[in-house]
Design a protein around this motif. Structure first.
Motif, mmCIF file in Angstrom:
data_model
loop_
_atom_site.group_PDB
_atom_site.id
_atom_site.type_symbol
_atom_site.label_atom_id
_atom_site.label_comp_id
_atom_site.label_asym_id
_atom_site.label_seq_id
_atom_site.Cartn_x
_atom_site.Cartn_y
_atom_site.Cartn_z
ATOM 1 N N GLN A 67 23.824 -3.460 9.698
ATOM 2 C CA GLN A 67 24.890 -4.369 10.177
ATOM 3 C C GLN A 67 24.736 -5.786 9.619
ATOM 4 O OE1 GLN A 67 24.984 -4.192 14.461
ATOM 5 N NE2 GLN A 67 25.156 -1.963 14.491
ATOM 6 N N SER A 68 23.628 -6.042 8.902
ATOM 7 C CA SER A 68 23.413 -7.413 8.390
ATOM 8 C C SER A 68 23.604 -7.407 6.877
ATOM 9 C CB SER A 68 21.987 -7.886 8.711
ATOM 10 O OG SER A 68 21.656 -7.549 10.025
ATOM 11 N N LYS A 69 24.761 -7.925 6.430
ATOM 12 C CA LYS A 69 25.082 -7.793 4.997
ATOM 13 C C LYS A 69 24.130 -8.623 4.122
ATOM 14 C CE LYS A 69 28.951 -11.184 4.576
ATOM 15 N NZ LYS A 69 28.697 -11.989 5.769
ATOM 16 N N HIS A 70 23.483 -9.659 4.734
ATOM 17 C CA HIS A 70 22.569 -10.470 3.916
ATOM 18 C C HIS A 70 21.139 -9.923 3.903
ATOM 19 C CE1 HIS A 70 25.327 -13.480 2.634
ATOM 20 N NE2 HIS A 70 25.736 -13.730 3.864
ATOM 21 N N VAL A 71 20.892 -8.865 4.662
ATOM 22 C CA VAL A 71 19.541 -8.277 4.675
ATOM 23 C C VAL A 71 19.497 -7.118 3.691
ATOM 24 C CG1 VAL A 71 17.870 -6.969 6.083
ATOM 25 C CG2 VAL A 71 19.012 -8.991 7.043
ATOM 26 N N THR A 72 18.459 -7.115 2.842
ATOM 27 C CA THR A 72 18.372 -6.078 1.799
ATOM 28 C C THR A 72 17.324 -5.013 2.124
ATOM 29 O OG1 THR A 72 16.749 -7.484 0.670
ATOM 30 C CG2 THR A 72 19.064 -7.677 -0.023
ATOM 31 N N GLY A 73 16.323 -5.393 2.942
ATOM 32 C CA GLY A 73 15.249 -4.427 3.243
ATOM 33 C C GLY A 73 14.151 -5.084 4.043
ATOM 34 N N GLY A 121 3.459 -2.521 16.495
ATOM 35 C CA GLY A 121 2.732 -3.790 16.381
ATOM 36 C C GLY A 121 2.686 -4.352 14.973
ATOM 37 N N ASP A 122 3.117 -3.580 13.981
ATOM 38 C CA ASP A 122 3.188 -4.135 12.620
ATOM 39 C C ASP A 122 4.240 -5.237 12.583
ATOM 40 O OD1 ASP A 122 2.576 -1.149 10.543
ATOM 41 O OD2 ASP A 122 1.242 -2.441 11.723
ATOM 42 N N ILE A 123 4.084 -6.174 11.652
ATOM 43 C CA ILE A 123 5.026 -7.289 11.523
ATOM 44 C C ILE A 123 6.035 -6.943 10.433
ATOM 45 C CG2 ILE A 123 5.264 -9.741 10.917
ATOM 46 C CD1 ILE A 123 2.250 -9.952 11.919
ATOM 47 N N ILE A 124 7.318 -7.021 10.774
ATOM 48 C CA ILE A 124 8.413 -6.647 9.862
ATOM 49 C C ILE A 124 9.141 -7.911 9.416
ATOM 50 C CG2 ILE A 124 10.509 -5.245 9.597
ATOM 51 C CD1 ILE A 124 8.391 -3.377 10.451
ATOM 52 N N MET A 125 9.190 -8.143 8.104
ATOM 53 C CA MET A 125 9.971 -9.259 7.577
ATOM 54 C C MET A 125 11.242 -8.691 6.975
ATOM 55 S SD MET A 125 6.620 -10.225 7.369
ATOM 56 C CE MET A 125 5.665 -11.690 7.735
ATOM 57 N N ALA A 162 0.828 -1.222 0.000
ATOM 58 C CA ALA A 162 0.000 0.000 0.000
ATOM 59 C C ALA A 162 0.861 1.272 0.000
ATOM 60 C CB ALA A 162 -0.909 -0.014 1.231
ATOM 61 N N TYR A 163 2.085 1.209 0.527
ATOM 62 C CA TYR A 163 2.834 2.458 0.729
ATOM 63 C C TYR A 163 4.197 2.521 0.039
ATOM 64 C CZ TYR A 163 -0.619 3.756 4.229
ATOM 65 O OH TYR A 163 -1.808 4.076 4.861
ATOM 66 N N SER A 164 4.727 1.371 -0.413
ATOM 67 C CA SER A 164 6.059 1.442 -1.038
ATOM 68 C C SER A 164 5.967 1.067 -2.507
ATOM 69 C CB SER A 164 7.029 0.468 -0.345
ATOM 70 O OG SER A 164 8.247 0.457 -1.076
ATOM 71 N N LYS A 165 6.583 1.885 -3.341
ATOM 72 C CA LYS A 165 6.532 1.648 -4.790
ATOM 73 C C LYS A 165 7.594 0.643 -5.229
ATOM 74 C CE LYS A 165 4.315 5.980 -6.131
ATOM 75 N NZ LYS A 165 3.679 5.893 -4.786
ATOM 76 N N HIS A 194 6.008 -5.989 -3.146
ATOM 77 C CA HIS A 194 6.456 -4.655 -2.728
ATOM 78 C C HIS A 194 7.343 -4.812 -1.503
ATOM 79 C CE1 HIS A 194 3.815 -1.997 -5.241
ATOM 80 N NE2 HIS A 194 3.263 -3.178 -5.445
ATOM 81 N N TRP A 195 8.398 -3.982 -1.441
ATOM 82 C CA TRP A 195 9.322 -4.016 -0.292
ATOM 83 C C TRP A 195 9.888 -2.621 -0.100
ATOM 84 C CZ3 TRP A 195 15.072 -4.528 -0.724
ATOM 85 C CH2 TRP A 195 15.525 -4.134 -1.994
ATOM 86 N N MET A 196 10.710 -2.449 0.946
ATOM 87 C CA MET A 196 11.369 -1.168 1.208
ATOM 88 C C MET A 196 12.875 -1.426 1.356
ATOM 89 S SD MET A 196 11.480 2.075 1.967
ATOM 90 C CE MET A 196 9.724 2.356 1.800
#
Ligand code: 2YP
Length: 255
Positions: free
Chosen positions: A242-248, A190-194, A126-129, A172-174
């Motif tokens: 700090q997490s090189k394998h995390v992209t967003g 309270g939102d869930i962050i993956m 809904a919010y990230s292009k 969609h991701w950020m």
């Protein structure tokens, strides 16, 4: 008279759902300090519903907090029976616990199915292009990492089919570079962050719950580093940096 009743019922619903909004952080914070334990769902040969809140990994932590929230009455209390019913609805495809393959192993599958069941909504959509195409193969390429795939070609080929069905989906991701320390107005407590990953064949490598502290966005999560449920001292931005394998991130919200 009917109009008054209708308005009153809307007010009650709004109040209830507003109260519901606050229950994810409340229930999540009530589990701070719980030991991090991996592979709790692999302990039995036959698939069964593991409901303990005493040993959690990142996924079972989020699922437990969701089930506590969905089962809560107005005062935030819930019955263990309602908790178990909701936990099964969340964890299994269409809420049906059959065998190992009925569990929603990939987070892309878990998100799609929990949207279809009406349990969550995709906030990043809904919010990230920014969009990305997912390519899944991790489980079928690494069967030895999974007790119920090792020496089980039938389960492994089922997971390969799941991977084929999910791969190619645009999500969609950020990107983490775009996430400020202060978070965004559209990411709520309270939102869930993956946490999306660049590990080959995997879409998500961790998950937790959004918690704002002093105007900064932090992650409440079952940490495999700290070996327990914590509100991470780092801002989510710094944690991801700090997490090189995390992209967003992808963000979903319980309805
Ligand atoms: C999931 O892994 C497992 C499920 O099989 C399991 O490994 C995969 C693709 N799925 O039912 C579920 C509960 O144990 O865990 C999670 C794992 O994160 C761990 C648990 C963590 O950070 O504590 C989910 O998939 C969430 O992010 C990924 C991550 N798996 C890998 O990094 C291989």
């Amino acid at each position: 008279m009917k109009i008054i009743l209708f308005i009153a019922s809307c007010l009650v619903f709004t109040t209830l759902s507003a109260q519901q909004d606050n229950l994810m952080p409340k229930h999540g914070l009530s589990l701070v300090g719980t030991p991090y334990v991996a592979h709790t769902l692999e302990r039995t040969e036959q698939e069964e519903l593991f409901t303990s809140r005493k040993e959690l990994d990142c996924t079972t932590f989020v699922e437990s907090v969701m089930a506590m929230t969905l089962s809560s009455k107005e005062d935030g209390t819930f019955s263990e029976n309602d908790f178990a019913v909701n936990l099964q609805r969340i964890r299994y495809r269409d809420g049906i616990l059959d065998d190992y393959t009925s569990r929603l192993h990939y987070i892309a599958d878990w998100i799609n199915n929990n949207i279809q069941k009406g349990i969550i909504q995709d906030i990043t959509a809904a919010y990230s292009k920014d969009t990305d195409i997912i390519h899944l193969s991790f489980m079928s390429r690494n069967p030895d990492k999974y007790k119920h795939l090792k020496n089980n070609p039938e389960n492994t080929s089922f997971m390969a089919e799941v991977e084929k069905r999910l791969s190619g989906q645009e999500v969609h991701w950020m990107p983490k570079q775009k996430l400020p320390d202060e978070g965004f107005p559209w990411i709520h407590d309270g939102d869930i962050i993956m946490l999306s990953t660049n590990i080959q064949g995997l879409d998500v490598s961790h998950m937790g719950i959004a918690i704002y502290q002093n105007g900064k966005l932090h992650l409440l999560h079952a940490s495999s580093v700290e070996k327990k449920v914590v509100v991470d001292k780092r801002t989510l931005r710094n944690q991801l940096a700090q997490s090189k394998h995390v992209t967003g991130i992808r963000v979903v919200r319980v309805n």
